[in-house]
Motif scaffolding. Structure first.
Motif, PDB file in Angstrom:
ATOM      1  N   GLY A   1       0.682  -1.505   0.053  1.00  0.00           N
ATOM      2  CA  GLY A   1       0.178   0.097  -0.063  1.00  0.00           C
ATOM      3  C   GLY A   1       0.853   1.801   0.217  1.00  0.00           C
ATOM      4  O   GLY A   1       1.753   1.444   1.000  1.00  0.00           O
ATOM      5  N   VAL A   2       0.250   2.230  -0.771  1.00  0.00           N
ATOM      6  CA  VAL A   2       1.293   3.513  -0.771  1.00  0.00           C
ATOM      7  C   VAL A   2       0.165   4.419  -0.804  1.00  0.00           C
ATOM      8  O   VAL A   2      -0.669   4.687  -0.569  1.00  0.00           O
ATOM      9  CB  VAL A   2       1.970   3.431  -2.589  1.00  0.00           C
ATOM     10  N   LEU A   3       0.884   5.508  -0.476  1.00  0.00           N
ATOM     11  CA  LEU A   3       0.225   6.930  -0.681  1.00  0.00           C
ATOM     12  C   LEU A   3       0.241   7.472  -2.138  1.00  0.00           C
ATOM     13  O   LEU A   3       1.482   7.092  -2.402  1.00  0.00           O
ATOM     14  CB  LEU A   3       0.128   7.502   0.467  1.00  0.00           C
ATOM     15  N   THR A   4      -0.784   8.686  -1.911  1.00  0.00           N
ATOM     16  CA  THR A   4      -0.611   9.517  -3.784  1.00  0.00           C
ATOM     17  C   THR A   4       0.243  10.546  -2.937  1.00  0.00           C
ATOM     18  O   THR A   4       0.501  10.448  -4.441  1.00  0.00           O
ATOM     19  CB  THR A   4      -2.559  10.381  -3.620  1.00  0.00           C
ATOM     20  N   SER A   5       1.253  11.014  -2.516  1.00  0.00           N
ATOM     21  CA  SER A   5       1.677  11.806  -2.437  1.00  0.00           C
ATOM     22  C   SER A   5       2.928  11.599  -0.847  1.00  0.00           C
ATOM     23  O   SER A   5       2.430  10.557  -0.267  1.00  0.00           O
ATOM     24  CB  SER A   5       1.934  13.488  -2.550  1.00  0.00           C
TER      25      SER A   5
ATOM     26  N   HIS B   1      -2.162  -1.002  -4.108  1.00  0.00           N
ATOM     27  CA  HIS B   1      -3.019  -0.304  -3.496  1.00  0.00           C
ATOM     28  C   HIS B   1      -3.225   1.343  -3.254  1.00  0.00           C
ATOM     29  O   HIS B   1      -2.167   1.560  -2.201  1.00  0.00           O
ATOM     30  CB  HIS B   1      -3.891  -0.352  -2.384  1.00  0.00           C
ATOM     31  N   VAL B   2      -2.765   2.329  -3.693  1.00  0.00           N
ATOM     32  CA  VAL B   2      -3.090   3.839  -3.763  1.00  0.00           C
ATOM     33  C   VAL B   2      -4.359   3.797  -2.843  1.00  0.00           C
ATOM     34  O   VAL B   2      -5.588   4.200  -3.104  1.00  0.00           O
ATOM     35  CB  VAL B   2      -2.785   4.066  -4.709  1.00  0.00           C
ATOM     36  N   HIS B   3      -3.568   4.725  -1.889  1.00  0.00           N
ATOM     37  CA  HIS B   3      -4.673   5.482  -0.658  1.00  0.00           C
ATOM     38  C   HIS B   3      -4.079   7.349  -0.391  1.00  0.00           C
ATOM     39  O   HIS B   3      -2.936   7.723  -0.730  1.00  0.00           O
ATOM     40  CB  HIS B   3      -4.565   5.099   1.176  1.00  0.00           C
ATOM     41  N   PRO B   4      -5.366   7.937  -0.490  1.00  0.00           N
ATOM     42  CA  PRO B   4      -5.012   9.493  -0.779  1.00  0.00           C
ATOM     43  C   PRO B   4      -4.073   9.750   0.374  1.00  0.00           C
ATOM     44  O   PRO B   4      -4.172   9.658   1.939  1.00  0.00           O
ATOM     45  CB  PRO B   4      -6.865   9.849  -0.805  1.00  0.00           C
ATOM     46  N   ALA B   5      -3.292  10.946   0.569  1.00  0.00           N
ATOM     47  CA  ALA B   5      -2.901  11.051   1.442  1.00  0.00           C
ATOM     48  C   ALA B   5      -3.647  12.651   1.802  1.00  0.00           C
ATOM     49  O   ALA B   5      -4.192  13.078   1.195  1.00  0.00           O
ATOM     50  CB  ALA B   5      -1.491  11.404   1.422  1.00  0.00           C
ATOM     51  N   ALA B   6      -3.279  13.539   2.686  1.00  0.00           N
ATOM     52  CA  ALA B   6      -3.719  15.337   3.104  1.00  0.00           C
ATOM     53  C   ALA B   6      -2.479  15.881   1.430  1.00  0.00           C
ATOM     54  O   ALA B   6      -1.767  15.242   1.252  1.00  0.00           O
ATOM     55  CB  ALA B   6      -3.354  15.995   4.258  1.00  0.00           C
ATOM     56  N   PRO B   7      -3.649  16.571   0.780  1.00  0.00           N
ATOM     57  CA  PRO B   7      -2.639  17.291  -0.481  1.00  0.00           C
ATOM     58  C   PRO B   7      -1.144  18.462   0.412  1.00  0.00           C
ATOM     59  O   PRO B   7      -1.153  19.092   1.359  1.00  0.00           O
ATOM     60  CB  PRO B   7      -3.570  18.757  -0.707  1.00  0.00           C
TER      61      PRO B   7
END
Length: 321
Positions: free
Chosen positions: A124-128, A154-160
């Motif tokens: 699993g990774v984050l978007t940025s 699996h890509v999960h969003p992070a805070a911008p």
């Protein structure tokens, strides 16, 4: 319509107690209430909703609140905790390993340990990470190794990373998460990563954020800016259709028609987003999945179960052992 059974939930979060302790008073996701979690709570919710197995992951901020060896140590501890849960409940839980990004060298070491030693089901990774989205050249060697191994990511969003989060005084997961998924997908598209790694098994959260709505717009890159000639993907729509999408928080009549138009039902997967979305939402999302009239029963079976088992062969093997 009968309630679905045998579902595989690919978007299901875990909060190991030592991880919560390490996070401490830091706000995991700005504006979002942090839930309590135990494996027993997950199993109870799964049993109530026909979920045969859930693939666990840690949501934002991952281990990015730590630096260097401390981040790697916490990632290793989480992954070993996941492996123990899978050993205890081999037919109920799978897990996406957490990686100590943005340190790509450390992440590749943990990838090998998580897959080769612990036998986890993917990563699993984050978007940025920092100000770098997943299309940044720095991350490509990691994704190339993931693709070569045939593992799912699996890509999960992070805070911008570049936003005053207090602008609207709203939780970032309410709407910004969808844009973060879109931003990282655009970076992967226009940096050529998805063209160079056509076998990368990438799962985007929440029906791909705003990608189904913006897919055609993304084809106008070179029309809008000629400097993108040579960077624009060969086939934006086809490439987006090749990705995989979970339907956490998205099993409704607004999102599913657009997602189904963008990609085939063989690239859509069930997800709940439990426990960051409560059990009541699992009921709502599962009902939306069951009642959507744009799919046949055979397609619904694909989305609910067989697509995930095809992407996650280790989990499939445990379920048939």
């Amino acid at each position: 319509m009968s309630a679905p059974t045998g579902l595989i939930d690919v978007h299901h979060h875990a909060i190991p107690p030592f991880y919560a302790d390490a996070l401490g008073d830091r706000k995991a996701i700005p504006g979002v209430d942090y839930p309590t979690w135990t494996p027993e709570q997950s199993l109870e919710v799964m049993d109530a909703h026909g979920i045969a197995a859930a693939v666990l992951s840690v949501t934002a901020p991952g281990v990015t609140f730590l630096d260097g060896p401390d981040a790697s140590k916490l990632a290793r501890r989480v992954n070993e905790y996941f492996a123990e849960l899978v050993r205890e409940h081999p037919t109920r839980f799978g897990a996406f390993a957490i990686l100590p990004l943005p340190d790509v060298t450390a992440a590749r070491e943990e990838l090998r340990y998580a897959l080769d030693v612990l036998g986890l089901d993917g990563v699993g990774v984050l978007t940025s990470y920092g100000h770098r989205y997943l299309g940044d050249p720095e991350f490509e060697p990691l994704f190339a190794e993931v693709a070569e191994r045939g593992a799912a990511v699996h890509v999960h969003p992070a805070a911008p990373p570049s936003r005053d989060l207090a602008t609207f005084d709203l939780p970032v997961s309410l709407y910004e998460f969808t844009f973060e998924t879109t931003r990282t997908a655009a970076s992967l598209l226009f940096n050529g990563v998805l063209d160079r790694l056509p076998d990368l098994k990438m799962i985007l959260s929440h029906a791909g954020g705003t990608l189904p709505f913006l897919a055609r717009r993304l084809t106008y890159g070179t029309t809008i800016g000629a400097y993108l000639e040579g960077r624009a993907p060969k086939d934006v729509i086809g490439t987006l259709g090749r990705l995989h999408y979970d339907i956490a928080m998205s099993a409704n009549d607004f999102a599913l028609p657009a997602l189904s138009r963008l990609t085939g039902t063989d690239h859509i997967l069930y997800g709940s987003d439990y426990p960051f979305m409560p059990a009541a939402h699992t009921t709502e999302n599962t009902n939306g999945f069951a009642e959507f009239d744009g799919w046949t029963d055979a397609e619904r079976a694909e989305i609910g179960r067989t697509n995930a088992l095809r992407l996650l062969p280790a989990l499939a093997a445990r379920l048939t052992a």
